[in-house]
Design a protein around this motif. Structure first.
Motif, short mmCIF file in Angstrom:
data_model
loop_
_atom_site.label_atom_id
_atom_site.label_comp_id
_atom_site.label_asym_id
_atom_site.label_seq_id
_atom_site.Cartn_x
_atom_site.Cartn_y
_atom_site.Cartn_z
N ARG A 1 -3.87 -5.31 32.57
CA ARG A 1 -5.20 -5.68 32.75
C ARG A 1 -5.56 -6.31 34.10
O ARG A 1 -6.44 -6.06 34.74
CB ARG A 1 -5.87 -6.53 31.56
N GLY B 1 -8.13 -12.15 30.24
CA GLY B 1 -7.02 -12.16 29.10
C GLY B 1 -7.44 -12.66 27.95
O GLY B 1 -6.81 -12.20 26.92
N LEU C 1 -1.02 -17.57 30.54
CA LEU C 1 -2.00 -16.82 31.40
C LEU C 1 -2.01 -17.37 32.71
O LEU C 1 -1.65 -18.57 32.94
CB LEU C 1 -3.53 -17.03 31.01
N LEU D 1 -1.63 -8.09 29.37
CA LEU D 1 -2.24 -9.12 30.21
C LEU D 1 -1.81 -8.81 31.83
O LEU D 1 -2.73 -8.81 32.71
CB LEU D 1 -1.77 -10.47 30.00
#
Length: 158
Positions: free
Chosen positions: A102, A138, A128, A99
């Protein structure tokens, strides 16, 4: 996937009604589109104890996947990872690492997120950041691995 998922939006301002929750609905929509049963996001205030209690409630209610949005930064009230760590039995660091990876491709500040992921009983919990863009980025990661994680937690083959 027909398992139950819950989304927790962690935000003092949203909990006080001062700001609309923009991130939670993004996560809910992604989960529903992927076939998960998911009620609307629950909004809770920042703080480790509040997050811990909300996560325990979600798991007790039967959620096999719990996604949190918000409270993962370095601000004084950003304590979602601490509340999550108090609940999970084992971390799954690769999810949080991916996560962050990215997110970093989209914005340099993604490196500051302290989100964690882990399992509690037969449930997966993933943090998140609170931005709708980070959630949209995500959710495919989470959805892509959640079914396999839950299968393994239930005794399935690797």
């Amino acid at each position: 996937m027909t398992a139950s998922a819950h989304v927790l939006t962690v935000s003092d301002r949203s909990a006080r009604g001062e700001r609309e929750d923009a991130a939670g609905p993004v996560a809910v929509a992604a989960l529903r589109e992927a076939g998960w049963e998911c009620p609307d996001a629950r909004i809770v205030a920042d703080g480790a104890e509040v997050v811990e209690a909300a996560l325990r409630d979600a798991v007790a209610a039967g959620a096999r996947l719990v996604v949190t949005t918000g409270g993962t930064g370095v601000g004084p009230r950003d304590r979602t990872p601490e509340g999550t760590t108090a609940v999970i039995d084992r971390e799954v660091p690769g999810i949080a690492e991916e996560l962050r990876r990215r997110g970093l491709a989209e914005t340099p500040s993604a490196i500051l997120t302290r989100g964690v992921a882990g399992v509690v009983g037969e449930s997966l919990v993933v943090n998140l950041p609170g931005s709708p863009r980070a959630v949209a980025s995500g959710m495919p990661v989470i959805i892509g691995v959640a079914g396999h994680v839950l299968s393994q937690l239930g005794g399935g083959d690797h």
